[in-house]
Enzyme design. Structure first.
Site, PDB file in Angstrom:
ATOM      1  N   GLU A   1       0.844  -1.193   0.000  1.00 38.58           N
ATOM      2  CA  GLU A   1       0.000   0.000   0.000  1.00 38.58           C
ATOM      3  C   GLU A   1       0.878   1.241   0.000  1.00 38.58           C
ATOM      4  O   GLU A   1       0.412   2.342   0.225  1.00 38.58           O
ATOM      5  CB  GLU A   1      -0.973  -0.003   1.175  1.00 38.58           C
TER       6      GLU A   1
ATOM      7  N   CYS B   1      -3.540  -3.421   4.229  1.00 38.42           N
ATOM      8  CA  CYS B   1      -2.623  -4.452   4.744  1.00 38.42           C
ATOM      9  C   CYS B   1      -2.930  -5.847   4.214  1.00 38.42           C
ATOM     10  O   CYS B   1      -2.248  -6.812   4.557  1.00 38.42           O
ATOM     11  CB  CYS B   1      -2.654  -4.489   6.272  1.00 38.42           C
TER      12      CYS B   1
ATOM     13  N   HIS C   1      -2.837 -10.134  12.324  1.00 37.27           N
ATOM     14  CA  HIS C   1      -2.276  -8.888  11.803  1.00 37.27           C
ATOM     15  C   HIS C   1      -1.940  -8.019  13.024  1.00 37.27           C
ATOM     16  O   HIS C   1      -2.775  -7.854  13.912  1.00 37.27           O
ATOM     17  CB  HIS C   1      -3.312  -8.203  10.889  1.00 37.27           C
TER      18      HIS C   1
HETATM   19  P1  HMG Z   1      -4.801   6.803  21.321  1.00 36.24           P
HETATM   20  O1  HMG Z   1      -6.166   7.362  21.212  1.00 36.24           O
HETATM   21  O2  HMG Z   1      -3.699   7.767  21.503  1.00 36.24           O
HETATM   22  O3  HMG Z   1      -4.674   5.779  22.502  1.00 36.24           O
HETATM   23  O4  HMG Z   1      -4.495   5.943  20.015  1.00 36.24           O
HETATM   24  P2  HMG Z   1      -5.750   5.392  23.613  1.00 36.24           P
HETATM   25  O5  HMG Z   1      -6.102   6.569  24.403  1.00 36.24           O
HETATM   26  O6  HMG Z   1      -6.862   4.573  22.990  1.00 36.24           O
HETATM   27  O7  HMG Z   1      -4.825   4.441  24.516  1.00 36.24           O
HETATM   28  C1  HMG Z   1      -4.307   3.250  23.979  1.00 36.24           C
HETATM   29  C2  HMG Z   1      -4.245   2.247  25.130  1.00 36.24           C
HETATM   30  O8  HMG Z   1      -3.256   2.680  26.073  1.00 36.24           O
HETATM   31  C3  HMG Z   1      -5.550   2.116  25.926  1.00 36.24           C
HETATM   32  O9  HMG Z   1      -5.675   0.750  26.258  1.00 36.24           O
HETATM   33  C4  HMG Z   1      -5.265   2.935  27.173  1.00 36.24           C
HETATM   34  O10 HMG Z   1      -6.035   2.520  28.287  1.00 36.24           O
HETATM   35  C5  HMG Z   1      -3.807   2.658  27.394  1.00 36.24           C
HETATM   36  P3  HMG Z   1      -6.910  -0.106  25.662  1.00 36.24           P
HETATM   37  O11 HMG Z   1      -8.149   0.545  26.129  1.00 36.24           O
HETATM   38  O12 HMG Z   1      -6.804  -0.020  24.129  1.00 36.24           O
HETATM   39  O13 HMG Z   1      -6.688  -1.478  26.183  1.00 36.24           O
HETATM   40  N1  HMG Z   1      -3.088   3.660  28.186  1.00 36.24           N
HETATM   41  C6  HMG Z   1      -2.125   3.361  29.071  1.00 36.24           C
HETATM   42  N2  HMG Z   1      -1.615   2.174  29.471  1.00 36.24           N
HETATM   43  C7  HMG Z   1      -0.616   2.212  30.409  1.00 36.24           C
HETATM   44  N3  HMG Z   1      -0.128   3.352  30.937  1.00 36.24           N
HETATM   45  C8  HMG Z   1      -0.631   4.564  30.573  1.00 36.24           C
HETATM   46  C9  HMG Z   1      -1.671   4.598  29.592  1.00 36.24           C
HETATM   47  N4  HMG Z   1      -2.363   5.583  28.979  1.00 36.24           N
HETATM   48  C10 HMG Z   1      -3.229   5.005  28.123  1.00 36.24           C
HETATM   49  N5  HMG Z   1      -0.127   5.677  31.086  1.00 36.24           N
HETATM   50  C11 HMG Z   1      -4.661   4.188  18.423  1.00 36.24           C
HETATM   51  C12 HMG Z   1      -4.457   4.529  19.889  1.00 36.24           C
HETATM   52  C13 HMG Z   1      -4.416   2.693  18.205  1.00 36.24           C
HETATM   53  C14 HMG Z   1      -6.110   4.523  18.021  1.00 36.24           C
HETATM   54  C15 HMG Z   1      -3.671   5.014  17.558  1.00 36.24           C
HETATM   55  O14 HMG Z   1      -2.345   4.666  17.890  1.00 36.24           O
HETATM   56  C16 HMG Z   1      -3.871   4.861  16.067  1.00 36.24           C
HETATM   57  O15 HMG Z   1      -4.719   5.537  15.475  1.00 36.24           O
HETATM   58  N6  HMG Z   1      -3.068   3.983  15.370  1.00 36.24           N
HETATM   59  C17 HMG Z   1      -3.206   3.748  13.961  1.00 36.24           C
HETATM   60  C18 HMG Z   1      -4.415   2.906  13.603  1.00 36.24           C
HETATM   61  C19 HMG Z   1      -4.257   1.456  13.983  1.00 36.24           C
HETATM   62  O16 HMG Z   1      -3.181   0.943  14.179  1.00 36.24           O
HETATM   63  N7  HMG Z   1      -5.408   0.737  14.037  1.00 36.24           N
HETATM   64  C20 HMG Z   1      -5.402  -0.686  14.327  1.00 36.24           C
HETATM   65  C21 HMG Z   1      -6.576  -1.427  13.722  1.00 36.24           C
HETATM   66  S1  HMG Z   1      -6.733  -1.104  11.970  1.00 36.24           S
HETATM   67  C22 HMG Z   1      -5.436  -2.025  11.245  1.00 36.24           C
HETATM   68  O17 HMG Z   1      -4.818  -2.824  11.882  1.00 36.24           O
HETATM   69  C23 HMG Z   1      -5.129  -1.722   9.811  1.00 36.24           C
HETATM   70  C24 HMG Z   1      -3.838  -0.967   9.595  1.00 36.24           C
HETATM   71  O18 HMG Z   1      -2.735  -1.829   9.794  1.00 36.24           O
HETATM   72  C25 HMG Z   1      -3.799  -0.357   8.186  1.00 36.24           C
HETATM   73  C26 HMG Z   1      -4.060  -1.225   6.970  1.00 36.24           C
HETATM   74  O19 HMG Z   1      -4.859  -2.143   6.938  1.00 36.24           O
HETATM   75  O20 HMG Z   1      -3.486  -0.864   5.943  1.00 36.24           O
HETATM   76  C27 HMG Z   1      -3.674   0.196  10.557  1.00 36.24           C
END
Ligand code: HMG
Length: 398
Positions: free
Chosen positions: A83, A115, A239
């Site tokens: 991609e 992906c 994945h």
């Molecule tokens: P965010 O909003 O900054 O994070 O982004 P959050 O607030 O949701 O926190 C993440 C986790 O950390 C949470 O745990 C918090 O509780 C925890 P969860 O509820 O998920 O179990 N947390 C802590 N833990 C310990 N100590 C602390 C602390 N603070 C918070 N102090 C997000 C997270 C993944 C949304 C962001 O990184 C993102 O947008 N990433 C990119 C998208 C992505 O990877 N999506 C995955 C699914 S889609 C996919 O896999 C396809 C992809 O590969 C692309 C393709 O297909 O081409 C992406």
């Protein structure tokens, strides 16, 4: 008699440098625990201009083609899933055809679905072989990507880069698949996309997590209906956009099996954790992510898993997904020892946040301005710049 088809050999390539996510957390004023425990990420590979998706793909494929028991003259299909294509018309596979010296009679092209592109290539290869169209030849399926989100965005700690090459053929030496027992699931969603004029992906992060979970439910339900309890999974590879997503995925499918969250968590260390070691070194490598997880598992446990089944879940935003099982072939442990799967992770450089930001700052112009093979090592392929507007590559002599 039905002939087994599957992955005969495997290799991956990583950029030479990485960013430690604890360093990034400090620079962004985020508690390190959020990245390390909350997202389950440790390091993410950062690609330099000469380490573009073509060079990474060529490096991964060269590891396979120059490995034990592979005859490049017998390759009849080369499919690249990506991609992060480098051209709207010329596929990465065409560059590889020249760089790797593939046979003129081979069919070469690129596939795209976020992906999922590599899995699309794998199933095309399996069907091509199973149908008899391959006439005894093998396929090279390569997954190559550079995952980029905007600096300081929520996605920033979930970037990465790398390529995985799979040699697919009859009577494979690593993992065999049953293409008729694979379950697909798709839906039109705006969870993650990259407009044509951008290097960085746009993402609705929390929606993307939910879409992934909906997709794994749909695909896993389909797979359990197809297999009706006949296939017991010893391990499960998912994945891996970040480590915690694999835990969420595992809880989700084990709940469909009737396990409570605590029961699912109790199986995680045995069924999933061995597949997460190498993804934790590179970050999200998009199309190659599932196959890097598989490489990680095989590196750790191929010998003891011979004869057993491994579940595979592939997800591509947008979205489409597939759940399928592979059987680890007798002798896979001995072959994995020869493949030295961990070698690309040796002697990497730890970038400072300032170095990482400088590399990312040059991303927008690097395709047009970059010249030379940078710090590519002997035997590695490098993007060396444009000549009459066409991309040029060189292999550093060994
Ligand atoms: P965010 O909003 O900054 O994070 O982004 P959050 O607030 O949701 O926190 C993440 C986790 O950390 C949470 O745990 C918090 O509780 C925890 P969860 O509820 O998920 O179990 N947390 C802590 N833990 C310990 N100590 C602390 C602390 N603070 C918070 N102090 C997000 C997270 C993944 C949304 C962001 O990184 C993102 O947008 N990433 C990119 C998208 C992505 O990877 N999506 C995955 C699914 S889609 C996919 O896999 C396809 C992809 O590969 C692309 C393709 O297909 O081409 C992406």
């Amino acid at each position: 008699m039905k002939i087994a088809v599957g992955i005969d050999s495997l290799g991956f390539a990583a950029p030479q440098g990485f960013l430690d996510l604890v360093d990034l957390a400090e620079a962004r004023g985020v508690p390190a625990g959020k990245y390390v425990d909350g997202l389950g990420v440790r390091r993410m590979a950062v690609a330099q201009p000469w380490e573009d998706p073509v060079a990474l793909a060529a490096n991964a494929a060269a590891r396979v083609l120059e490995g034990p028991g592979v005859d490049r003259e017998r390759i009849g299909l080369c499919v690249v899933g990506s991609e992060t294509a480098v051209d709207h018309s010329k596929p990465i596979a065409a560059f590889l055809h020249g760089l790797l010296g593939l046979p003129a009679q081979a069919r070469v092209y690129e596939t795209k679905h976020a992906c999922f592109g590599g899995t699309a290539g794998l199933f095309t290869a399996l069907d091509w072989i199973a149908s008899g169209s391959a006439r005894g030849r093998a396929a090279l399926v390569i997954c190559t990507d550079i995952a980029r989100y905007a600096l300081r965005s929520a996605g920033e700690p979930t970037q990465g880069a790398g390529a995985v090459a799979l040699l697919v053929r009859e009577r494979p030496r690593l993992v065999s698949f049953e293409p008729t027992e694979s379950a697909s699931w798709s839906r039109d969603v705006d969870d993650f996309w990259r407009p044509l004029d951008r290097k960085e992906a746009l993402v609705d992060g929390h929606l993307s997590v939910q879409c992934y979970l909906d997709a794994i439910s749909g695909a896993y339900r389909g797979w359990t209906e197809l297999t009706r309890g006949k296939v017991a999974l010893a391990r499960r590879c998912y994945h891996v956009p970040y480590g915690k997503m694999a835990l969420k995925a595992h809880r989700h499918v084990r709940a469909l099996d009737g396990l409570s969250e605590a029961e699912a968590d109790a199986t995680f260390a045995r069924e999933v954790a061995p597949s997460l070691a190498m993804p934790a070194e590179l970050g999200n490598i998009y199309t190659g992510s599932l196959y890097l997880a598989l490489a990680s598992l095989l590196r750790a446990e191929a010998a003891s898993l011979e004869g057993q089944h491994v579940g595979h879940f592939s997800y591509g935003s947008g979205c489409t997904a597939e759940f399928f099982a592979g059987r680890v072939v007798e002798g896979a442990g001995a072959l994995c020892a020869l493949l030295e799967l961990g070698q690309p992770l040796e002697h990497r450089k730890r970038y400072t946040v300032a170095e990482y930001e400088a590399i990312r700052g040059g991303d927008a112009t690097a395709d047009r301005t970059w010249r030379g093979s940078g710090a590519a090592r002997p035997g590695e392929f490098a993007f060396v710049g444009l000549e009459k507007e066409a991309r040029r590559y060189q292999r550093v002599p060994k």
